[in-house]
Motif scaffolding. Structure first.
Motif, mmCIF file in Angstrom:
data_model
loop_
_atom_site.group_PDB
_atom_site.id
_atom_site.type_symbol
_atom_site.label_atom_id
_atom_site.label_comp_id
_atom_site.label_asym_id
_atom_site.label_seq_id
_atom_site.Cartn_x
_atom_site.Cartn_y
_atom_site.Cartn_z
ATOM 1 N N ASP A 205 0.847 -1.178 0.000
ATOM 2 C CA ASP A 205 0.000 0.000 0.000
ATOM 3 C C ASP A 205 0.893 1.242 0.000
ATOM 4 O O ASP A 205 1.774 1.383 0.856
ATOM 5 C CB ASP A 205 -0.897 -0.018 1.240
ATOM 6 C CG ASP A 205 -1.764 1.209 1.341
ATOM 7 O OD1 ASP A 205 -2.591 1.412 0.443
ATOM 8 O OD2 ASP A 205 -1.614 1.965 2.324
ATOM 9 N N GLU A 206 0.687 2.139 -0.954
ATOM 10 C CA GLU A 206 1.568 3.288 -1.083
ATOM 11 C C GLU A 206 1.492 4.227 0.105
ATOM 12 O O GLU A 206 2.483 4.876 0.458
ATOM 13 C CB GLU A 206 1.255 4.049 -2.374
ATOM 14 C CG GLU A 206 1.687 3.303 -3.633
ATOM 15 C CD GLU A 206 1.507 4.133 -4.888
ATOM 16 O OE1 GLU A 206 0.664 5.056 -4.866
ATOM 17 O OE2 GLU A 206 2.196 3.859 -5.876
ATOM 18 N N VAL A 211 1.261 -4.670 3.390
ATOM 19 C CA VAL A 211 1.127 -5.622 2.279
ATOM 20 C C VAL A 211 -0.326 -5.691 1.830
ATOM 21 O O VAL A 211 -1.238 -5.800 2.667
ATOM 22 C CB VAL A 211 1.630 -7.010 2.697
ATOM 23 C CG1 VAL A 211 1.309 -8.059 1.633
ATOM 24 C CG2 VAL A 211 3.132 -6.981 2.962
ATOM 25 N N VAL A 212 -0.541 -5.648 0.521
ATOM 26 C CA VAL A 212 -1.894 -5.736 -0.028
ATOM 27 C C VAL A 212 -2.026 -6.860 -1.057
ATOM 28 O O VAL A 212 -3.016 -6.923 -1.781
ATOM 29 C CB VAL A 212 -2.342 -4.394 -0.652
ATOM 30 C CG1 VAL A 212 -2.513 -3.339 0.427
ATOM 31 C CG2 VAL A 212 -1.362 -3.929 -1.720
ATOM 32 N N LEU A 445 -15.612 4.219 -1.204
ATOM 33 C CA LEU A 445 -14.983 3.574 -0.056
ATOM 34 C C LEU A 445 -13.694 4.296 0.320
ATOM 35 O O LEU A 445 -12.800 4.425 -0.511
ATOM 36 C CB LEU A 445 -14.661 2.109 -0.375
ATOM 37 C CG LEU A 445 -15.854 1.155 -0.429
ATOM 38 C CD1 LEU A 445 -15.396 -0.183 -0.972
ATOM 39 C CD2 LEU A 445 -16.479 0.987 0.939
ATOM 40 N N PRO A 446 -13.584 4.775 1.540
ATOM 41 C CA PRO A 446 -12.333 5.434 1.941
ATOM 42 C C PRO A 446 -11.220 4.415 2.079
ATOM 43 O O PRO A 446 -11.454 3.268 2.442
ATOM 44 C CB PRO A 446 -12.701 6.042 3.310
ATOM 45 C CG PRO A 446 -13.777 5.152 3.846
ATOM 46 C CD PRO A 446 -14.569 4.706 2.644
ATOM 47 N N PRO A 447 -9.995 4.808 1.767
ATOM 48 C CA PRO A 447 -8.877 3.876 1.926
ATOM 49 C C PRO A 447 -8.736 3.462 3.384
ATOM 50 O O PRO A 447 -8.880 4.282 4.295
ATOM 51 C CB PRO A 447 -7.664 4.692 1.463
ATOM 52 C CG PRO A 447 -8.220 5.819 0.671
ATOM 53 C CD PRO A 447 -9.565 6.115 1.250
ATOM 54 N N SER A 448 -8.477 2.179 3.594
ATOM 55 C CA SER A 448 -8.225 1.701 4.955
ATOM 56 C C SER A 448 -6.898 0.967 4.948
ATOM 57 O O SER A 448 -6.621 0.191 4.039
ATOM 58 C CB SER A 448 -9.342 0.772 5.432
ATOM 59 O OG SER A 448 -9.446 -0.345 4.596
ATOM 60 N N PRO A 449 -6.055 1.212 5.920
ATOM 61 C CA PRO A 449 -4.732 0.586 5.930
ATOM 62 C C PRO A 449 -4.829 -0.909 6.172
ATOM 63 O O PRO A 449 -5.761 -1.385 6.829
ATOM 64 C CB PRO A 449 -4.023 1.295 7.088
ATOM 65 C CG PRO A 449 -5.131 1.740 7.992
ATOM 66 C CD PRO A 449 -6.270 2.081 7.084
#
Length: 646
Positions: A205-206, A211-212, A445-449
């Motif tokens: 994830d930038e 890790v994604v 959808l908001p980014p979620s870590p």
């Protein structure tokens, strides 16, 4: 089984595939829940590349999204996938799970002894007998021999053996066959299993660095780096959690450990872990006449040829198992912390077979299979931190082998099950509520870590796996003083103190750093192979079924800034040990003329030749090379050995 290769060209954003499914429904994805996502089916992502000599920039690829992706279809990865689907099905929850495997089929790259302890299998699939698991040969007899010359031996009474080496209730099996069966069980539960695809890159994830997922290796690139007619870019497999189950010295796992500093934190949050130490296991499978076959017979040996005196420091031993219907599985494990660069593990194994106590088991038989693989031997003190944002390490990627039991499949499976429970609970607790933005609109959808399954670490530390490993935590390191001191120390800690001894024996050096200079070691002469019971390496290699597409970039790469190590360090100082320790004949040297100064104006210089097509994926070269100058990366999916009985 869904073919990922067939899926590659058809999962395009907004398109429909041959089954009439859109890319979103075909991948069973709700959204690309990471900051680097841009559109359905395609993404631009930061990635860690397993290829040391390539600077992989952001690439446009097709995407398949899952809740969980597992890298490696071994006992750990498949146990995790099965447990996840068991939990989801029991809970009435939709959970998408994928397993990606670099072997051409499940089990093709699996090699182990193997005397199997069914403890974890009993927990995972209690009715495995009714389901036809390939555990057909219960252990009927245990024997442990000390070979003190090439002709003589003494058998130790079983009462003197550590309790960990008693095999009552265990089975002689082919682990490659067992994982094939586990793969079938996983698919029946709804797991997508994709053999023939190499996980080459870890996706991050930038925004957060978590890790994604992973990306598979591009297919159809020639040796010259040009795209061929069959070129297909790798597929991104994105997930909320990624499980790394690549086995010992997995390329993605090693990259993740380095990025997150997982080796800097030892067990129970303690100081830096020990350096991992490895053994190289070399194995053959023989068919023998029924009259000399003893199903369930298990024998282990120490001593000759690896140790010929009480203070010899070469760690290792041998095994010989009889499995139904008429097979003898035999092999040798050589600790890669050995000192003498002239030692040749393959040739040690070949001459061991001629000892009378070994030869009688294979006489009049025929060898049908050959292979090799490294295994973790560092044990309890070498286990890294297991979790990081977006994923976990399981099985031999983390290093759960019990070297005293000479078993790791049961601990690998248990780690996968424990990880699955932790991840299922984590994903369940973090599921969006009913008033969350609609999954039909990914942009809303908001980014979620990426989340970290921290409960996996604590659950493993309180599991029977850690209990096992803690009991024998000091055994391997005790052999650094030699065979006899090591045996005496092992008897003390396995029979009496059981891991509670007030001392800790550490391993601060890598296996590579323990190799002595050639000038300080005697050369070793080995007998020639007879072609009947002992074999030259390349003849035996054919029995592994190894194949790689010839026109592709080599997956064995010299690390940057280390291009001269082979010719200026390894060959002149260590006599080129890679020519001897590789069990597939990958590395050799040739002398080439180069311009020199002085009279004559020319001189000879050693030049390393890498025969990458021979590679059996044992990973030994990434461990034992002087200065660890080779980076082992994945070739195109489906390449490598084709084990069926290992």
């Amino acid at each position: 089984m869904l073919s990922l290769r067939r899926a590659l060209p058809i999962l395009r954003a907004g398109s429909e595939n041959r089954w009439g499914l859109s890319a979103t429904s075909a991948t069973r994805s709700r959204s690309i829940n990471c900051s680097s996502a841009t559109v359905w089916g395609k993404t631009r992502a930061r990635c860690f590349s397993a290829l040391a000599s390539m600077d992989v920039a952001a690439q446009e690829r097709d995407v398949m999204e899952y809740d969980v992706v597992t890298v490696g279809a071994g006992p750990a990865g498949l146990a995790a996938a099965i447990r996840l689907k068991q939990r989801a099905n029991a809970n009435g929850t939709e959970l998408s799970v994928c397993v990606v495997e670099k072997g051409a089929e499940v089990g093709a790259h699996i090699l182990s002894g193997n005397v199997f302890e069914p403890r974890a299998l009993d927990e995972l699939i209690p009715d495995w007998r009714e389901k036809g698991a390939p555990l057909d040969t219960p252990v009927t007899e245990d024997a442990f021999l000390i070979l003190h010359t090439d002709k003589k031996s003494v058998q130790l009474p079983n009462a003197l053996l550590p309790p960990q080496q008693h095999n009552d209730g265990n089975y002689v099996i082919s682990l490659s066959q067992l994982v094939r069966w586990l793969g079938e069980q996983a698919e029946e539960l709804g797991v997508d299993v994709f053999p023939g695809f190499s996980a080459a890159e870890v996706l991050f994830d930038e925004a957060t660095g978590g890790v994604v997922g992973v990306a598979t290796r591009d297919v159809g690139i020639g040796k010259n780096g040009e795209k061929k007619g069959n070129y297909q870019p790798g597929m991104e497999l994105r997930a909320k959690q990624t499980l790394f189950a690549e086995g010992a010295r997995g390329s993605c796992s090693e990259g993740v450990m380095a990025k997150f500093g997982l080796r800097e934190i030892g067990n129970e949050g303690g100081k830096r872990m020990d350096e991992q130490t490895y053994g190289l296991g070399i194995k053959e499978v023989w068919e023998v006449p029924e009259g000399q076959h003893k199903p369930g017979f298990v024998m282990h040996t120490l001593g000759w040829p690896l140790q010929t005196g009480p203070l010899d420091k070469t760690f290792g031993g041998s095994f010989l198992y009889h499995m139904k219907p008429n097979l003898v599985l035999l092999g040798m494990v050589v600790g890669l912390d050995y000192e003498n660069p002239y030692l040749n593990p393959y040739k040690e194994f070949q001459r061991w077979k001629l000892h009378p106590d070994i030869f009688k088991h294979i006489e009049n038989g025929e060898v049908i299979s050959y292979g090799a693989r490294v295994l973790n031997e560092g044990g309890y003190h070498a286990i890294p931190k297991l979790t990081f944002p977006g994923g976990v390490l399981i099985g031999c990627s983390a290093g759960f082998l019990n070297s005293v039991k000479i078993k790791g499949s049961h601990t690998a499976m248990k780690s996968g099950m424990v990880a699955a429970d932790a991840i299922f609970d984590l994903l369940s607790s973090s599921s969006p509520s009913s008033d969350s933005p609609s999954p039909d609109d990914p942009a809303s959808l908001p980014p979620s870590p990426p989340l970290e399954a921290t409960s996996y670490q604590s659950a493993m530390e309180s599991s029977w796996v850690y209990d096992e490993l803690k009991e024998v935590r000091n055994v391997h390191a005790g052999f650094a003083a030699g065979l006899a001191p090591g045996l005496l120390h092992a008897a003390l800690v396995t029979q009496i103190t059981k891991g509670k001894e007030p001392w800790t024996l550490t391993n601060p050096k890598t296996d590579s750093a323990k190799t002595k200079k050639a000038k300080d070691c005697p050369e070793i002469e080995y007998p020639k192979s007879d072609g009947r019971y002992t074999f030259d390496l390349l003849t035996n290699l054919q029995r592994s079924g190894t194949y790689h597409e010839g026109d592709q970039p080599a997956h064995l790469r010299v690390k940057r800034a280390m291009e001269t190590v082979a010719s200026e360090v390894s060959y002149p100082e260590y006599a080129g040990p890679e020519q001897r320790f590789c069990p597939a004949g990958v590395y050799e040297y040739k002398m080439v003329e180069v311009e020199g100064q002085g009279e004559g104006g020319k001189k000879e210089r050693p030049e390393l030749v890498i025969n990458a097509q021979n590679c059996v994926h044992c990973k030994c070269c990434s461990i034992k090379m002087p200065q660890e100058y080779i980076d082992w990366t994945v070739p195109e999916g489906g390449g490598g050995p084709a084990y069926t009985q290992m």
